[in-house]
Design a protein around this motif. Structure first.
Motif, PDB file in Angstrom:
ATOM      1  N   VAL A  55      -3.947   8.525 -44.080  1.00 29.60           N
ATOM      2  CA  VAL A  55      -3.863   7.105 -43.740  1.00 29.60           C
ATOM      3  C   VAL A  55      -4.967   6.804 -42.737  1.00 29.60           C
ATOM      4  O   VAL A  55      -5.167   7.551 -41.782  1.00 29.60           O
ATOM      5  CB  VAL A  55      -2.490   6.756 -43.129  1.00 29.60           C
ATOM      6  CG1 VAL A  55      -2.431   5.299 -42.732  1.00 29.60           C
ATOM      7  CG2 VAL A  55      -1.379   7.097 -44.089  1.00 29.60           C
ATOM      8  N   SER A  57      -6.307   3.647 -40.294  1.00 32.97           N
ATOM      9  CA  SER A  57      -5.962   2.343 -39.746  1.00 32.97           C
ATOM     10  C   SER A  57      -7.002   1.951 -38.713  1.00 32.97           C
ATOM     11  O   SER A  57      -7.679   2.812 -38.144  1.00 32.97           O
ATOM     12  CB  SER A  57      -4.576   2.391 -39.101  1.00 32.97           C
ATOM     13  OG  SER A  57      -4.264   1.147 -38.513  1.00 32.97           O
ATOM     14  N   VAL A  63       3.546   5.172 -38.526  1.00 36.18           N
ATOM     15  CA  VAL A  63       3.487   5.343 -39.977  1.00 36.18           C
ATOM     16  C   VAL A  63       4.785   6.001 -40.424  1.00 36.18           C
ATOM     17  O   VAL A  63       5.207   7.009 -39.858  1.00 36.18           O
ATOM     18  CB  VAL A  63       2.286   6.215 -40.400  1.00 36.18           C
ATOM     19  CG1 VAL A  63       2.284   6.444 -41.905  1.00 36.18           C
ATOM     20  CG2 VAL A  63       0.977   5.605 -39.952  1.00 36.18           C
ATOM     21  N   ALA A  80       2.660   8.720 -36.311  1.00 35.91           N
ATOM     22  CA  ALA A  80       1.733   7.644 -35.955  1.00 35.91           C
ATOM     23  C   ALA A  80       0.305   8.132 -36.105  1.00 35.91           C
ATOM     24  O   ALA A  80       0.033   9.330 -36.011  1.00 35.91           O
ATOM     25  CB  ALA A  80       1.974   7.182 -34.519  1.00 35.91           C
ATOM     26  N   THR A  81      -0.592   7.170 -36.352  1.00 42.51           N
ATOM     27  CA  THR A  81      -2.008   7.511 -36.347  1.00 42.51           C
ATOM     28  C   THR A  81      -2.404   7.771 -34.904  1.00 42.51           C
ATOM     29  O   THR A  81      -1.866   7.168 -33.980  1.00 42.51           O
ATOM     30  CB  THR A  81      -2.862   6.372 -36.928  1.00 42.51           C
ATOM     31  OG1 THR A  81      -2.626   5.190 -36.172  1.00 42.51           O
ATOM     32  CG2 THR A  81      -2.544   6.120 -38.383  1.00 42.51           C
ATOM     33  N   THR A 106       3.185   1.063 -42.720  1.00 44.59           N
ATOM     34  CA  THR A 106       2.555   0.961 -41.411  1.00 44.59           C
ATOM     35  C   THR A 106       2.783  -0.440 -40.851  1.00 44.59           C
ATOM     36  O   THR A 106       3.115  -1.354 -41.589  1.00 44.59           O
ATOM     37  CB  THR A 106       1.038   1.225 -41.481  1.00 44.59           C
ATOM     38  OG1 THR A 106       0.447   0.207 -42.274  1.00 44.59           O
ATOM     39  CG2 THR A 106       0.738   2.592 -42.058  1.00 44.59           C
ATOM     40  N   SER A 110      -4.013  -1.028 -43.272  1.00 43.80           N
ATOM     41  CA  SER A 110      -4.496   0.345 -43.366  1.00 43.80           C
ATOM     42  C   SER A 110      -4.910   0.652 -44.794  1.00 43.80           C
ATOM     43  O   SER A 110      -4.660  -0.126 -45.713  1.00 43.80           O
ATOM     44  CB  SER A 110      -3.402   1.321 -42.915  1.00 43.80           C
ATOM     45  OG  SER A 110      -2.280   1.197 -43.764  1.00 43.80           O
TER      46      SER A 110
END
Length: 159
Positions: A55, A57, A63, A80-81, A106, A110
């Motif tokens: 992913v 973003s 996420v 999470a990112t 999310t 993204s």
């Protein structure tokens, strides 16, 4: 009766003439298209193949990854990112088994993609964002002797 009809028509025309004209839409006022915060990815785990979902973003964001397959109870992973805005999840981290669909959710716009690696294979493709079209065409499959063609359908929001 004729005079009454003429009076009603004249009154209607006068009322219509007094209405303000609608303003034309401004091209500057169009909102920028924002990709949906949901993506669907094909995931395969087992039979010598392993999947990795990534992913990307524009900001640090939570996420949620949920895998659906074969009528089994969905399995989820919340993460999470990082500061880079990138996250990579191994399918084994969410206990995916077989060929399943993964739902990426999310809170920010993204992009998501999946890579599938095996002993003799390597494949990568973007995950599907947005609502599916009303009609889809499938090609490249064969059902002749010795070949299999599998179609998986997923509705993660069913009640």
């Amino acid at each position: 009766m004729r005079w009454l009809a003429l009076l009603l028509i004249a009154t209607g025309a006068a009322s219509a003439a007094m209405l303000p004209s609608p303003s034309a839409p401004s091209p500057d006022g169009q909102p920028n298209p924002v990709p949906p915060a949901v993506a669907v990815c094909p995931v395969e785990e087992g039979s010598g193949r392993s999947s990795r979902v990534s992913v990307l973003s524009s900001m640090t964001a939570p996420v949620g990854v949920t895998v659906f397959g074969g009528g089994e109870t969905p399995r989820s992973l919340e993460t999470a990112t990082g500061a880079t805005g990138v996250l990579t999840v191994q399918a084994t981290d969410i206990e995916a088994v077989g060929q399943v669909g993964a739902l990426m959710e999310t809170s920010s716009p993204s992009a998501a993609g999946v890579t599938i690696t095996g002993t003799e294979t390597f494949a990568g493709e973007p995950c599907f964002h947005g609502n599916p079209p009303g009609q889809a065409f499938l090609s490249g499959g064969a059902t002749t002797e010795g070949n299999e063609f599998e179609l998986q359908m997923m509705n993660p929001y069913s009640g």
